[in-house]
Scaffold this motif. Structure first.
Motif, mmCIF file in Angstrom:
data_model
loop_
_atom_site.group_PDB
_atom_site.id
_atom_site.type_symbol
_atom_site.label_atom_id
_atom_site.label_comp_id
_atom_site.label_asym_id
_atom_site.label_seq_id
_atom_site.Cartn_x
_atom_site.Cartn_y
_atom_site.Cartn_z
ATOM 1 N N ASP A 160 29.771 -48.207 -1.429
ATOM 2 C CA ASP A 160 29.032 -48.496 -0.202
ATOM 3 C C ASP A 160 27.877 -47.525 -0.010
ATOM 4 O O ASP A 160 26.858 -47.871 0.561
ATOM 5 C CB ASP A 160 29.965 -48.415 1.012
ATOM 6 C CG ASP A 160 31.092 -49.432 0.934
ATOM 7 O OD1 ASP A 160 30.842 -50.567 0.475
ATOM 8 O OD2 ASP A 160 32.220 -49.097 1.321
ATOM 9 N N GLN A 161 28.070 -46.300 -0.510
ATOM 10 C CA GLN A 161 27.043 -45.276 -0.354
ATOM 11 C C GLN A 161 27.190 -44.234 -1.458
ATOM 12 O O GLN A 161 28.309 -43.913 -1.872
ATOM 13 C CB GLN A 161 27.165 -44.591 1.004
ATOM 14 C CG GLN A 161 26.102 -43.560 1.266
ATOM 15 C CD GLN A 161 26.258 -42.901 2.631
ATOM 16 O OE1 GLN A 161 27.214 -43.109 3.345
ATOM 17 N NE2 GLN A 161 25.284 -42.071 2.976
ATOM 18 N N TYR A 166 33.552 -45.506 -0.892
ATOM 19 C CA TYR A 166 34.079 -46.863 -0.904
ATOM 20 C C TYR A 166 34.797 -47.024 0.431
ATOM 21 O O TYR A 166 35.969 -46.682 0.546
ATOM 22 C CB TYR A 166 35.046 -47.056 -2.075
ATOM 23 C CG TYR A 166 34.361 -46.976 -3.427
ATOM 24 C CD1 TYR A 166 33.888 -48.126 -4.026
ATOM 25 C CD2 TYR A 166 34.174 -45.758 -4.068
ATOM 26 C CE1 TYR A 166 33.243 -48.065 -5.266
ATOM 27 C CE2 TYR A 166 33.536 -45.687 -5.288
ATOM 28 C CZ TYR A 166 33.072 -46.843 -5.879
ATOM 29 O OH TYR A 166 32.432 -46.772 -7.093
#
Length: 177
Positions: free
Chosen positions: A67-68, A84
């Motif tokens: 996610d990042q 995540y």
């Protein structure tokens, strides 16, 4: 996972640099030796062991798109973190270094526990663990539900956080001082 801790990680991180965030750096042998000295107690996340050399691209192929991605260039070794959801995985100079698991789809210590340990398991899973004991950390500092796995005189640094009913809410390992 403590939201404050996650927010601080994000605030302290610099913006990712593509080549470093995707792990194009070479493995630093001294870092590999520092992490692979037995302290990790053969900890793994979904079969990927602490201290295992890998690039960020390999980590992404293994766990999927995060996610990042944060690149902590200001850190001693230029760590790269992968989020995540609330789960955090970290590489350090091309080695899998650290994890903070808050999602039951991630499993750890698969070599020691059938189906591995995961968030949502009860702390009683450690009762028959012959290779070590789970000891409560100082409640005045860490709170009443914080434990650390101690095994064969080694500090493996596996930390377990539970809710008040004894169910694991976070499993984490920090691989360096």
């Amino acid at each position: 996972m403590n939201r404050f801790y996650m927010i601080m990680l994000m605030l302290c991180a610099s913006f990712p640099v593509f080549s470093q965030a995707h792990g194009d750096s070479l493995t630093d042998e001294s870092v590999t030796e520092e992490m692979a000295d037995g302290r990790s107690y053969e900890l793994d996340v979904n079969g990927l062991y602490i201290g295992e050399p890998m690039t960020g691209r390999e980590l992404i192929r293994y766990f999927g798109k995060p996610d990042q991605i944060i690149n902590k260039q200001a850190g001693k070794y230029g760590e790269v973190g992968y989020f995540y959801g609330d789960t955090y995985l970290e590489l350090l100079k091309g080695c899998f270094l650290e994890f903070h698991i808050s999602d039951p789809s991630f499993k750890i210590m698969s070599a020691y526990f059938d189906d591995g340990l995961k968030v949502g398991d009860h702390i009683s899973r450690f009762e028959d663990f012959s290779d070590g004991t789970l000891e409560q950390r100082n409640p005045k500092i860490w709170g009443p539900n914080h434990y650390q796995l101690v095994a064969d005189g080694r500090d493996c640094y596996l930390n377990v956080v539970t809710d008040d009913d004894g169910y694991m809410t976070c499993l984490y390992y920090i691989g360096y001082n």
